[in-house]
Design an enzyme around this catalytic site. Structure first.
Site, PDB file in Angstrom:
ATOM      1  CG  ASP A  25       5.860  -0.173  -6.545  1.00 41.68           C
ATOM      2  OD1 ASP A  25       4.950  -0.929  -6.764  1.00 41.68           O
ATOM      3  OD2 ASP A  25       5.904   0.539  -5.525  1.00 41.68           O
ATOM      4  NE  ARG A  29       1.180   2.441  -7.453  1.00 44.48           N
ATOM      5  CZ  ARG A  29       2.238   2.972  -6.975  1.00 44.48           C
ATOM      6  NH1 ARG A  29       2.269   4.368  -7.012  1.00 44.48           N
ATOM      7  NH2 ARG A  29       3.427   2.255  -6.847  1.00 44.48           N
ATOM      8  CB  SER A  71       8.269 -13.015   2.429  1.00 43.77           C
ATOM      9  OG  SER A  71       8.895 -11.932   2.562  1.00 43.77           O
ATOM     10  CD  GLU A  72       7.023  -8.765   3.205  1.00 42.70           C
ATOM     11  OE1 GLU A  72       7.664  -9.166   4.193  1.00 42.70           O
ATOM     12  OE2 GLU A  72       7.690  -8.488   2.170  1.00 42.70           O
ATOM     13  CG  ASN A  73       4.389  -9.137  -3.275  1.00 48.42           C
ATOM     14  OD1 ASN A  73       5.316  -8.959  -4.253  1.00 48.42           O
ATOM     15  ND2 ASN A  73       3.948  -8.006  -2.808  1.00 48.42           N
ATOM     16  CB  SER A 201       9.180  -2.703   0.059  1.00 53.57           C
ATOM     17  OG  SER A 201       8.598  -1.277  -0.120  1.00 53.57           O
TER      18      SER A 201
END
Length: 256
Positions: A25, A29, A71-73, A201
């Site tokens: 992660d 940023r 799968s959310e990306n 997540s």
């Protein structure tokens, strides 16, 4: 537990994790802090992948699982998703040859149907090239979600019940686990998440039941060998109970 309170315990074969899983992660940023496009962070993150793979292989870790694309990306901006797909293709073309030279096996888990046919072919080719390597297994989770993994395992078990191969009373934890994506590999001993976030997540939900969690404030592109070694030392200082008391653990050790 964060990296700042890790114990300085030497890592040895007795306290080394067999399987390390990492949520990589902080790429966006990292790039934003440098006023760069988000994809620059993902490109920089490839260098961290290389460093961590090399460190884990050298330290005797048997399995390293990296959460590359959830799968959310797919919900991210289309330009970023396209750039990630190009970067994935590039890595399969260039990095896999290095893995093969270093006797590292590659496994890719997740729902591949959403990827382009070309990318799916490259995945299969990369796995085939490295399938007999024995130093370490590198698992890349791509279009992966822990809920998806449990769901697809449940469907397989349900199909066997429907076919008369199993009855509902035959189904145990071990039955379902045997149908998960990496059922042939040891469960993760240590899960690392970078960039200061402290959640899983939807990553390996079944597998993380007794996994030690380690959270680092370092953005993934800056997470290299020193940070990986620090995480391994932190794990070495943990006492894993698996539901037992301290007295039970001490008694078992005394009998060994």
């Amino acid at each position: 537990m964060t990296e700042s309170v890790s114990a300085e315990v030497p890592v040895s074969a007795d306290n080394r994790p067999r399987h390390v899983a990492i949520i990589m992660d902080g790429n966006n940023r990292w790039a934003k802090a440098r006023r760069l496009a988000g994809v620059a962070g993902h490109k920089a993150g490839v260098n961290s992948v290389r460093a961590v793979v090399e460190t884990c292989a050298r330290e005797g870790v048997e399995v390293l699982t990296l959460f590359a694309f959830s799968s959310e990306n797919w919900r991210r901006p289309k330009e970023e998703v396209s750039a990630l797909m190009r970067l994935f293709m590039f890595a399969l073309e260039r990095e896999v040859k290095k893995l093969h030279r270093n006797n590292i096996r590659l496994r890719i888990i997740g729902d591949r149907s959403a990827f382009s046919p070309t990318l799916q072919d490259r995945m299969a080719q990369a796995e085939e090239l490295t399938r007999h390597n024995t130093l370490m297994t590198l698992v890349i989770a791509a279009n992966y979600g822990g809920q998806w993994d449990i769901t697809q395992a449940t469907r397989q078990v349900a199909a066997k019940v429907q076919a008369g191969v199993l009855t509902p009373s035959d189904i145990t934890d071990a039955t379902l686990q045997a149908h998960l994506s990496i059922s042939d590999l040891p469960m993760p001993d240590l899960m690392i998440r970078t960039a200061g976030e402290q959640r899983v997540s939807n990553f390996m939900l079944w597998h993380l039941a007794y996994t030690e969690l380690y959270f680092s404030d370092i953005y993934w592109p800056d997470f290299r060998e020193p940070q990986m070694l620090e995480a391994l030392r932190a794990y070495a200082g943990r006492q894993r109970r698996f539901g037992q008391t301290d007295d039970q653990i001490q008694s078992r050790r005394a009998q060994q």
